[in-house]
Motif scaffolding. Sequence first.
Motif, PDB file in Angstrom:
ATOM      1  N   GLU A 162      22.734  58.877 -32.359  1.00  0.00           N
ATOM      2  CA  GLU A 162      22.878  59.326 -30.978  1.00  0.00           C
ATOM      3  C   GLU A 162      22.797  58.140 -30.022  1.00  0.00           C
ATOM      4  N   ALA A 163      23.306  58.354 -28.817  1.00  0.00           N
ATOM      5  CA  ALA A 163      23.197  57.329 -27.783  1.00  0.00           C
ATOM      6  C   ALA A 163      21.729  57.004 -27.527  1.00  0.00           C
ATOM      7  N   ALA A 164      21.455  55.739 -27.212  1.00  0.00           N
ATOM      8  CA  ALA A 164      20.083  55.254 -27.035  1.00  0.00           C
ATOM      9  C   ALA A 164      19.888  54.756 -25.606  1.00  0.00           C
ATOM     10  N   TRP A 165      18.830  55.244 -24.950  1.00  0.00           N
ATOM     11  CA  TRP A 165      18.556  54.877 -23.565  1.00  0.00           C
ATOM     12  C   TRP A 165      17.084  54.499 -23.381  1.00  0.00           C
ATOM     13  N   MET A 166      16.830  53.644 -22.401  1.00  0.00           N
ATOM     14  CA  MET A 166      15.477  53.358 -21.934  1.00  0.00           C
ATOM     15  C   MET A 166      15.459  53.627 -20.439  1.00  0.00           C
ATOM     16  N   VAL A 167      14.524  54.486 -20.005  1.00  0.00           N
ATOM     17  CA  VAL A 167      14.404  54.851 -18.596  1.00  0.00           C
ATOM     18  C   VAL A 167      13.141  54.229 -18.022  1.00  0.00           C
ATOM     19  N   LEU A 168      13.289  53.500 -16.915  1.00  0.00           N
ATOM     20  CA  LEU A 168      12.157  52.967 -16.157  1.00  0.00           C
ATOM     21  C   LEU A 168      11.951  53.871 -14.949  1.00  0.00           C
ATOM     22  N   ILE A 243      18.761  51.766 -18.998  1.00  0.00           N
ATOM     23  CA  ILE A 243      19.516  50.826 -19.818  1.00  0.00           C
ATOM     24  C   ILE A 243      20.014  51.560 -21.061  1.00  0.00           C
ATOM     25  N   GLY A 244      21.264  51.303 -21.455  1.00  0.00           N
ATOM     26  CA  GLY A 244      21.802  51.861 -22.679  1.00  0.00           C
ATOM     27  C   GLY A 244      21.873  50.821 -23.781  1.00  0.00           C
ATOM     28  N   PHE A 245      21.612  51.241 -25.035  1.00  0.00           N
ATOM     29  CA  PHE A 245      21.654  50.344 -26.189  1.00  0.00           C
ATOM     30  C   PHE A 245      22.520  50.952 -27.288  1.00  0.00           C
TER      31      PHE A 245
END
Length: 765
Positions: A162-168, A243-245
């Motif tokens: 699945e798509a990978a995200w980091m939310v600040l 940010i997307g990874f």
Amino acid sequence: MRKRSSSLFFIFMGIISAWAFQKPGGDLADYVNTLQGTNSRFELTRGNTYPTTALPFGMNTWTPQTGVNGDGWKYQYFKDSIRGFQQAHQCSSWSNDYAVFSLMPVTGKLKLNDRERASGFDHDRETAKPYYYQVLLHNGVEVEMSPAERGAHLRFSFPGDEAAWMVLDGYTGTSEVRIDPEKRRITGYVRNGRGMHRIEGFKNYFVIQFDKPFQAQGTWENRKNTQWENRLSGEGEGMGAYIGFRPGQKVQLRVASSYISPEQALRNLEQELGGDRKLETTKKRAKKIWNDHLGKIVVEGGTEAQFRTFYSCFFRASLFSRKFYEIDGQGNPYYYSPYDGKVHQGYMYTDTGFWDTFRGQFPLNIILYPEMHGRYVSALLDAYDQCGWLPSWSFPSEAGSMIGNHAISLLADAWAKGVRTFDPAKALEAYFHEATNKGPWGPANGREGWKEYFTLGYVPYPDVREATAKTVEYAYDDFCGYQLAKMSGNEFYRDIFSKQMFNYQNVFDPSAGFMRGRHKDGSWVRNFDPYEWGGPFTEGNAWHYLWSVFHDPEGLIDLLGGEENFNKKLDSVFEVSNKVNVGTYGGKIHEMTEMQMADMGQYAHGNQPIQHAIYLYNYSGQPWKAQRRLRNIMEKLYSYTEDGYPGDEDQGQTSSWYVLSALGMYSVCPGTDEYVIGSPVFKKATVTLENGKKFVVSAPENSKDNVFIQRASLNGAPYTKNYIRYKDIAGGGILEFEMKDTPEKERGTGAGDRPFSLSHSGEEW
């Protein structure tokens, strides 16, 4: 049937294991459970803690977040989802938090709001140690964190499908974010927390360094959940970033912050988490730091549960006060002052409320870290210069919470124990200012009712809220002012404070046998009920505040009509009904519920006012009663589990009570150099001091039943006193107890064996 047989087998094996367990093996840090006390809620506190990932006294801590943004109950054990992983500083759910931002891994569709992005989790997939927190979220991401003093190392292991995200998330106040895809970095600041509007220029600057390239990025704000794709910067209320990874990656984040500048935040990152360091390196270093710290007290001869409880409490006692200073490019300490908004050279500490921590947390710290303690008390006077007031509750600046002027307790206690890092004349001047003025913030900033206290000899009720509690605590503080003046040869202030330190007597009603509320005309407040909470008392009732005469227990004995009456009264605390009259609170507060759950009469160990009271048997000729009751309380009210505390943990104070009491002593009267003796939990405890010497408490026959001291020796010589002096601890040596299951009623009953009391000290005023 099979299940029952299996359960009985494991119970039997557990008993055998407990008997056989004598000494902790391996890493002491692994005996700590940072989930201790996290099963708390507004109505009932089991500690009000959160699973803190931090270094001892570190500037920042990190924690998973189960509550909504701005909720003081940031992690509650019974919750089943996590909303983010926070940089935190909270020392009480009731005071909330400041300088917070959070990071959260998201998979699949990008979700930003803290409610929508939350992911479920299970405690059996969770590891909570001081040096390492790990959890496998239901969204498939494994999260790992290890701490530095001013930052942390995180790793998000994303699933591959699945798509990978980091939310600040910028949390509750103003924030700024700047995304630099080329450097794989996010920088910015947050400005949030109660009372921060009073601190000019307050910002927590952060830098987040990633080890993987960005596949997508943007900013958002958490008020209306607005999103700006590909925008690289933003500033405003609740501003954040995402940010997307590439799916399936292990993404490492190194995070640090500064109150001074963005440049210092980057310096903190390089100093503490620099280079291409991996999370395993940070984890290993943090584990060593905690092992070294916890190894300053090595206990032997107890059950595994006792070891886990001891080291979990010792961990929690070692978080406060937090370092608020940073290290410049030349290796020198400096700090942004939360009091005047300027940058100063030197040391500063924060995040503590003295109403709680003067009692045990600081007296424990001065045994283990006298150099740090010297810096701390010196910084109190720097805070006075910058703020105009001595701190009472620093969070991070002066909040003025609770009651009393207990900074003077820390200063007098330090001087009594040989710490000479401050000017006592300046300290007395600052305290006199505190005692003869009312400051602008909260009841403990300056002194409410100070004019009446000086002229009447007490604070009148209902003219002043919590007036009787304030009277007895002001009297103790004035004793500390007197002590510091006497020890430093300042006759002027000695004369002033000597006139007030017996003022506790003026709110004692001999006809009722309790401290009471008193009107300005001298009459007692009518309809007295010792079970009634609030009114002239703070988070307690007359049963609790009768004993708040830390500096003069024998004076209290005289007021109660002698030792026999005193002991009967103290016995009755545990024997009377545990009923509650909610009084001016209008409804049950959690402290009332916790007292009733403990089922020890009116003994309310979950809050501070009565935590010292059991030790008062040492002043009244019956020390064996203290020994029995103390061991019962440590066994019944403390554990290393999520239900581990009998009330609010309170910035290390309740934990420090346990640590000191498990060693067999407690600081009833800070401002003197004495620790009053109780009953040690372990067969042996070795304290390694900062000077390299070792102080050993030895009780070879100790057991669950053998709680009574028969005889004692100090460095081989017979020792009958019910206290030990700081110099005897700091000098190293062996305090040995012979323990049995029956009380020895002759030991420690002589007049010379009793701890300090002002009335019987032989001094003239």
